[in-house]
Scaffold this active site. Structure first.
Site, PDB file in Angstrom:
ATOM      1  N   HIS A 107       0.847  -1.191   0.000  1.00 30.26           N
ATOM      2  CA  HIS A 107       0.000   0.000   0.000  1.00 30.26           C
ATOM      3  C   HIS A 107       0.888   1.248   0.000  1.00 30.26           C
ATOM      4  O   HIS A 107       2.103   1.160   0.167  1.00 30.26           O
ATOM      5  CB  HIS A 107      -0.941   0.001   1.211  1.00 30.26           C
ATOM      6  CG  HIS A 107      -0.248  -0.053   2.527  1.00 30.26           C
ATOM      7  ND1 HIS A 107      -0.224  -1.172   3.330  1.00 30.26           N
ATOM      8  CD2 HIS A 107       0.470   0.875   3.184  1.00 30.26           C
ATOM      9  CE1 HIS A 107       0.481  -0.913   4.422  1.00 30.26           C
ATOM     10  NE2 HIS A 107       0.906   0.310   4.363  1.00 30.26           N
TER      11      HIS A 107
HETATM   12  C1  T46 Z   1       3.896   0.060   6.628  1.00 31.23           C
HETATM   13  C2  T46 Z   1       4.412  -1.188   7.195  1.00 31.23           C
HETATM   14  C3  T46 Z   1       5.849  -1.085   7.468  1.00 31.23           C
HETATM   15  C4  T46 Z   1      -4.271  -0.711  13.128  1.00 31.23           C
HETATM   16  O1  T46 Z   1      -5.433  -0.900  13.532  1.00 31.23           O
HETATM   17  N1  T46 Z   1      -3.482   0.230  13.706  1.00 31.23           N
HETATM   18  C5  T46 Z   1      -2.211   0.477  13.296  1.00 31.23           C
HETATM   19  O2  T46 Z   1      -1.529   1.360  13.866  1.00 31.23           O
HETATM   20  C6  T46 Z   1      -1.682  -0.287  12.194  1.00 31.23           C
HETATM   21  C7  T46 Z   1      -0.278  -0.055  11.661  1.00 31.23           C
HETATM   22  C8  T46 Z   1      -2.486  -1.226  11.610  1.00 31.23           C
HETATM   23  N2  T46 Z   1      -3.766  -1.451  12.071  1.00 31.23           N
HETATM   24  C9  T46 Z   1      -4.597  -2.487  11.423  1.00 31.23           C
HETATM   25  C10 T46 Z   1      -5.048  -2.106  10.008  1.00 31.23           C
HETATM   26  C11 T46 Z   1      -5.124  -3.412   9.293  1.00 31.23           C
HETATM   27  O3  T46 Z   1      -6.398  -4.002   9.491  1.00 31.23           O
HETATM   28  O4  T46 Z   1      -3.833  -3.674  11.287  1.00 31.23           O
HETATM   29  C12 T46 Z   1      -4.086  -4.291  10.033  1.00 31.23           C
HETATM   30  C13 T46 Z   1      -2.801  -4.433   9.247  1.00 31.23           C
HETATM   31  O5  T46 Z   1      -2.288  -3.117   9.017  1.00 31.23           O
HETATM   32  P1  T46 Z   1      -1.447  -2.709   7.702  1.00 31.23           P
HETATM   33  O6  T46 Z   1      -2.210  -3.066   6.493  1.00 31.23           O
HETATM   34  O7  T46 Z   1      -1.024  -1.304   7.862  1.00 31.23           O
HETATM   35  O8  T46 Z   1      -0.237  -3.696   7.885  1.00 31.23           O
HETATM   36  P2  T46 Z   1       1.243  -3.811   7.402  1.00 31.23           P
HETATM   37  O9  T46 Z   1       1.974  -4.452   8.497  1.00 31.23           O
HETATM   38  O10 T46 Z   1       1.253  -4.488   6.107  1.00 31.23           O
HETATM   39  O11 T46 Z   1       1.843  -2.330   7.219  1.00 31.23           O
HETATM   40  C14 T46 Z   1       2.366  -1.593   8.304  1.00 31.23           C
HETATM   41  C15 T46 Z   1       2.078  -0.099   8.167  1.00 31.23           C
HETATM   42  O12 T46 Z   1       0.763   0.187   8.415  1.00 31.23           O
HETATM   43  C16 T46 Z   1       2.503   0.402   6.858  1.00 31.23           C
HETATM   44  O13 T46 Z   1       2.254   1.748   6.677  1.00 31.23           O
HETATM   45  O14 T46 Z   1       4.559   0.737   5.884  1.00 31.23           O
HETATM   46  O15 T46 Z   1       3.766  -1.635   8.365  1.00 31.23           O
END
Ligand code: T46
Length: 133
Positions: free
Chosen positions: A48
């Site tokens: 993303h």
């Molecule tokens: C990135 C990489 C390095 C939350 O509810 N709160 C939070 O603070 C975060 C980060 C995530 N979430 C929830 C949202 C989604 O339903 O956790 C789930 C997975 O999150 P995300 O799609 O962001 O997951 P990653 O690990 O693929 O990405 C994260 C960061 O969000 C992103 O910006 O660069 O880590």
């Protein structure tokens, strides 16, 4: 695409190191810290872009690759030193992969979590970049 590696100040002595991140280390006000851990080696994270969020990724332990795309260029950066963080600006597509066993990715972010800030479809990202040039 410019890759921005930030040197994290460290306090070093015979008992080991302390890495210290205060607000002057990053070009934004720190609003959130979170970390990825227990990531299976086959997993791909990210996939993303963020419209406004800026982040500093720090490999606290182990290693992983970060693939960055700005809509024109693609660059892969391996993070494996806890005193070197990768700054990711807004409007950059990122994919995290090849996590080593025990890898921990700490993320220092410029804002609190907001799903509205995500672009999760790559074609939408390309259109967003074009429209915001
Ligand atoms: C990135 C990489 C390095 C939350 O509810 N709160 C939070 O603070 C975060 C980060 C995530 N979430 C929830 C949202 C989604 O339903 O956790 C789930 C997975 O999150 P995300 O799609 O962001 O997951 P990653 O690990 O693929 O990405 C994260 C960061 O969000 C992103 O910006 O660069 O880590």
């Amino acid at each position: 695409m410019e890759i921005q590696i930030i040197e994290i100040p460290k306090i070093k002595n015979s008992k080991g190191n302390i890495g210290v991140i205060e607000n002057d280390v990053v070009p934004f006000d720190i609003k959130r810290v979170y970390y990825l851990y227990d990531v299976p080696s086959s997993a791909k994270r990210g996939g993303h872009a963020h419209k406004a969020l800026q982040q500093l990724l720090v490999p606290l332990s182990g290693s992983f690759d970060v693939v960055l795309k700005d809509g024109t260029e693609e660059v892969t950066v391996t993070l494996n030193k806890p005193d070197k963080g990768l700054l990711i600006n807004s409007n950059i597509w990122r994919e995290l992969e090849n996590f080593s066993s025990g890898a921990v990715c700490m993320v220092i972010a410029s804002d609190v979590y907001s799903e509205d800030d995500y672009i999760r479809d790559y074609n939408d990202f390309l259109e967003y970049v074009k429209a915001n040039k």
